[in-house]
Write a protein that holds these residues in place. Structure first.
Motif, PDB file in Angstrom:
ATOM      1  N   TYR A   1       0.826  -1.218   0.000  1.00 32.33           N
ATOM      2  CA  TYR A   1       0.000   0.000   0.000  1.00 32.33           C
ATOM      3  C   TYR A   1       0.857   1.262   0.000  1.00 32.33           C
ATOM      4  O   TYR A   1       0.568   2.229  -0.712  1.00 32.33           O
ATOM      5  N   SER A   2       1.924   1.254   0.748  1.00 37.40           N
ATOM      6  CA  SER A   2       2.709   2.474   0.967  1.00 37.40           C
ATOM      7  C   SER A   2       3.513   2.924  -0.242  1.00 37.40           C
ATOM      8  O   SER A   2       3.996   4.062  -0.259  1.00 37.40           O
ATOM      9  N   ILE A   3       3.668   2.065  -1.252  1.00 34.11           N
ATOM     10  CA  ILE A   3       4.503   2.467  -2.396  1.00 34.11           C
ATOM     11  C   ILE A   3       3.694   3.065  -3.534  1.00 34.11           C
ATOM     12  O   ILE A   3       4.241   3.362  -4.598  1.00 34.11           O
ATOM     13  N   VAL A   4       2.384   3.261  -3.326  1.00 34.30           N
ATOM     14  CA  VAL A   4       1.591   3.823  -4.415  1.00 34.30           C
ATOM     15  C   VAL A   4       2.118   5.189  -4.819  1.00 34.30           C
ATOM     16  O   VAL A   4       2.109   5.555  -6.005  1.00 34.30           O
ATOM     17  N   ASP A   5       2.584   5.970  -3.863  1.00 29.32           N
ATOM     18  CA  ASP A   5       3.115   7.305  -4.143  1.00 29.32           C
ATOM     19  C   ASP A   5       4.274   7.225  -5.143  1.00 29.32           C
ATOM     20  O   ASP A   5       4.314   7.942  -6.147  1.00 29.32           O
ATOM     21  N   ALA A   6       5.213   6.318  -4.869  1.00 23.10           N
ATOM     22  CA  ALA A   6       6.366   6.153  -5.758  1.00 23.10           C
ATOM     23  C   ALA A   6       5.940   5.626  -7.115  1.00 23.10           C
ATOM     24  O   ALA A   6       6.477   6.038  -8.160  1.00 23.10           O
ATOM     25  N   ASP A   7       4.963   4.705  -7.128  1.00 23.84           N
ATOM     26  CA  ASP A   7       4.538   4.128  -8.403  1.00 23.84           C
ATOM     27  C   ASP A   7       3.765   5.116  -9.263  1.00 23.84           C
ATOM     28  O   ASP A   7       3.794   5.032 -10.496  1.00 23.84           O
ATOM     29  N   VAL A   8       3.079   6.055  -8.645  1.00 20.46           N
ATOM     30  CA  VAL A   8       2.424   7.098  -9.436  1.00 20.46           C
ATOM     31  C   VAL A   8       3.480   7.951 -10.139  1.00 20.46           C
ATOM     32  O   VAL A   8       3.309   8.348 -11.298  1.00 20.46           O
ATOM     33  N   SER A   9       4.584   8.202  -9.465  1.00 18.80           N
ATOM     34  CA  SER A   9       5.690   8.924 -10.108  1.00 18.80           C
ATOM     35  C   SER A   9       6.250   8.132 -11.277  1.00 18.80           C
ATOM     36  O   SER A   9       6.552   8.695 -12.342  1.00 18.80           O
TER      37      SER A   9
END
Length: 660
Positions: free
Chosen positions: A251-259
């Motif tokens: 869940y926490s890596i969505v931010d990085a994956d959006v980038s």
């Protein structure tokens, strides 16, 4: 003496760099949900107001809470004298209040994870008038002072079987990818919890009353990702997702994956390691993308990333370049609202079982009220009610009877829990539109007062929502007139026939006209969509006087509630609610070749005849009540015992229609 949240917040605001002149604390979580987990109830923590809708604003000298008409009375009761209530629709909107009352270049802090893109942009536009700044905080300040904030609870992700969904994940992904290509988008970020659950045919228990999982999804023309706490995912769920080419990520890596999505570098873990990844799924995606339907559709054109600005938070949007974003309502919102035959069949069955539980409750409650009060019950007026002294253990309270209603529902097949906190309210409490009783402070039932209950359940084959208003003594002429006006509006809307393209904004007036004739009104919308073992409040359509009810026309196979009401502050409240299914209408003509629509009532429980003033009802309205009651008797009888059937037969006896 412990300090109060307001004082602690102001200390943090003053020490922040730059110092904050104001802090906005919304009700929403990272997914802009209406209902949030206990851990995300930050606005409730600092204000003490427990309603589902509201926004807090804290300045260095003042504190405000904005909420809508459903909660005016409740908020006035729950807020301390340190807070000022701001009534939405009557007082200035929060952004206008800030723009007009804070000094030039004031710094207004927000948690960018809890504010949607469209809300943030609306605020920034208002603030620009006075050069005020919206400061995106790296840490939520409420979390820093909330010492006993509830911990994250690990609840499993569950698969929703095909017999209830009626559509495979593969077909849903194919349809979604077709819409991506149509809009010239190479991917979509799905942020609304019920949309993620619907798309991947999963359910969970991360939010009370809403069978959803805290999760995001990213879908491109050839890849699909599911962002969730991986401790919630069993091997069975993982296998089912993998079979559809869906990769589970933390869940926490969505931010990085959006980038990564923004830069065009997002890929599957297997591809990144140089291994084959779900060859069949990838080949199917490639065949779809390369099919004649979309050949050369996107060649040489900039590929956009689709977000829904109403549910995507500002924090995730910040990873995207504004010129690469398609800001448009999620295509899943309408797809989810248009129920297929499996879903409609499940909803009808769920409402029949739910109606049986409601009738069992009314039979029990009617009997208890007669025993304890000597009241004449549900059927006829008594000349007077005779209260008897009762011991503490015999008391019927708003909470104890609400618990009894839940116990009847819990015995029904496929029951999973309630769909929202039951509104069980007597007399003056019934005038509080979204009143929820609490043990220790709630009222006793009173045969001389109106009793309103608004409740619903989550069954694996459908979600229910029903409101009935009853009186166990002798209602006054005024109470009967008000009830009858609400019933007339309820019938008028439920019997509407209207052309395709009609919005809920146009239909809302039908439920209000009989109430308006008495110079009365109600401060809430008249109808909302209902999910299929999903959220009880579901868009994108609604029936309401509010402007956003103009956005989406009603379409065949949508669900929507029909729930007009009237609330007399300090005295009583009346509401009647059924869930309707929009269906094609069989009209004699078809002007403009538009096609016409009507409604099917799927909620089944009798209305109380003794609250009706028949002199105020037309023959057609009485005939409709008789027909509806006949349907209740027919469909509920297989679920009731002899005593319950005897009660229902009497409650649904036909009303004599006056001669013309």
């Amino acid at each position: 003496m412990a300090s109060e949240p307001l004082d602690d917040l102001r200390s943090l605001m003053a020490s922040h760099s730059p110092p904050l002149d104001a802090l906005v604390v919304p009700s929403e979580d990272n997914h802009q949900s209406e209902y949030v987990s206990d851990r995300d109830k930050r606005r409730q923590f600092i204000t003490g107001f427990t309603g589902s809708a509201g926004l807090a604003l804290v300045t260095m000298n003042e504190a405000f809470l904005w909420t809508d008409g459903r909660y005016f009375l409740q908020a006035a009761r729950q807020l301390s004298n340190r807070w000022k209530l701001m009534r939405i629709g009557e007082d200035p909107a929060v952004e206008n209040w800030i723009a007009d009352n804070l000094q030039s270049e004031a710094a207004v802090g927000i948690d960018p994870w809890c504010v949607s893109v469209d809300t943030a942009q609306r605020w920034m536009q208002a603030f620009s008038r006075n050069r005020q700044k919206l400061i995106q905080l790296s840490v939520n300040l409420v979390d820093k002072i909330w010492i006993d904030r509830p911990a994250t609870r690990i609840r499993p992700v569950n698969l929703q079987p095909f017999k209830f969904t009626g559509c495979t994940v593969a077909d849903k992904l194919k349809d979604l990818r077709g819409k991506l290509v149509q809009e010239k988008a190479r991917g979509i970020l799905v942020t609304a919890l019920d949309e993620v659950a619907w798309l991947y045919n999963i359910r969970g228990n991360d939010v009370s009353f809403n069978p959803v999982v805290h999760a995001y999804a990213i879908v491109t023309t050839d890849l699909a990702f599911f962002y969730v706490d991986e401790r919630k995912v069993s091997s069975e769920v993982l296998d089912a997702l993998s079979e559809n080419g869906i990769e589970v990520r933390e869940y926490s890596i969505v931010d990085a994956d959006v980038s990564l999505l923004a830069s065009g570098k997002l890929m599957s873990s297997s591809a990144a390691k140089g291994r084959d990844f779900d060859i069949d799924a990838l080949e199917n995606a490639e065949n779809f993308v390369n099919s004649g339907k979309i050949e050369n559709e996107t060649k040489g054109k900039k590929q956009l990333i689709w977000i829904d600005p109403a549910s995507c938070c500002l924090a995730l949007y910040a990873n995207l370049n504004s010129d690469q974003v398609l800001m448009q309502q999620s295509p899943l919102a309408l797809a989810k609202a248009l129920k297929n035959q499996f879903e409609l069949d499940g909803l009808r069955k769920a409402h029949i079982r739910d109606g049986a539980a409601v009738v069992q409750y009314l039979v029990w409650l009617d009997g208890e009220m007669q025993k304890l009060y000597g009241a004449a019950g549900f059927f006829t007026e008594s000349e007077e009610t005779h209260k008897r002294k009762r011991s503490e253990t015999e008391k019927l309270t708003e909470v104890s009877v609400s618990d009894k209603l839940e116990s009847f529902r819990a015995k029904q097949e496929h029951f999973k829990g309630l769909s929202f906190p039951t509104i069980s309210s007597v007399g003056p409490n019934a005038s509080i539109i979204h009143y929820v009783p609490e043990a220790g402070t709630c009222a006793e039932l009173d045969a001389d007062s109106i009793y309103l209950f608004d409740s619903g359940a989550q069954y694996q084959d459908g979600t229910t929502d029903i409101t009935r208003t009853v009186h166990f003594g002798k209602p006054s002429a005024h109470e009967k007139a008000c009830y009858t006006a609400v019933l007339k509006g309820h019938i008028a809307l439920g019997n509407a026939v209207f052309p395709n393209g009609t919005t809920g904004h146009a239909l809302d007036i039908l439920a209000r006209i009989p109430i308006w004739k008495n110079g009365l009104d109600y401060r809430h919308g008249t109808g909302h969509g209902v999910g299929c073992y999903l959220n009880v409040h579901e868009g994108p359509h609604l029936i309401s006087f509010r402007h956003h009810a103009r956005n989406v026309p009603l379409q065949a196979s949508m669900t929507v509630t029909d729930e007009p009401g009237y609330y007399e502050d300090g005295n009583f409240g009346i509401r009647l609610e059924n869930v309707l299914v929009v269906k094609e209408a069989d009209t004699k003509f078809n002007f403009g070749e538009k096609g016409y629509l009507s409604f099917e009532h799927i909620t089944l429980a009798p209305y109380q005849k003794k609250l009706m003033d028949l002199k105020l009802m037309t023959a057609d309205e009485i005939s409709w009540v008789n027909s509806y009651h006949s349907t209740c008797l027919l469909l509920l009888s297989p679920y009731l015992n002899h005593q319950e059937m005897a009660w229902l037969k009497k409650a649904t006896e036909p009303i004599a229609i006056p001669a013309a």
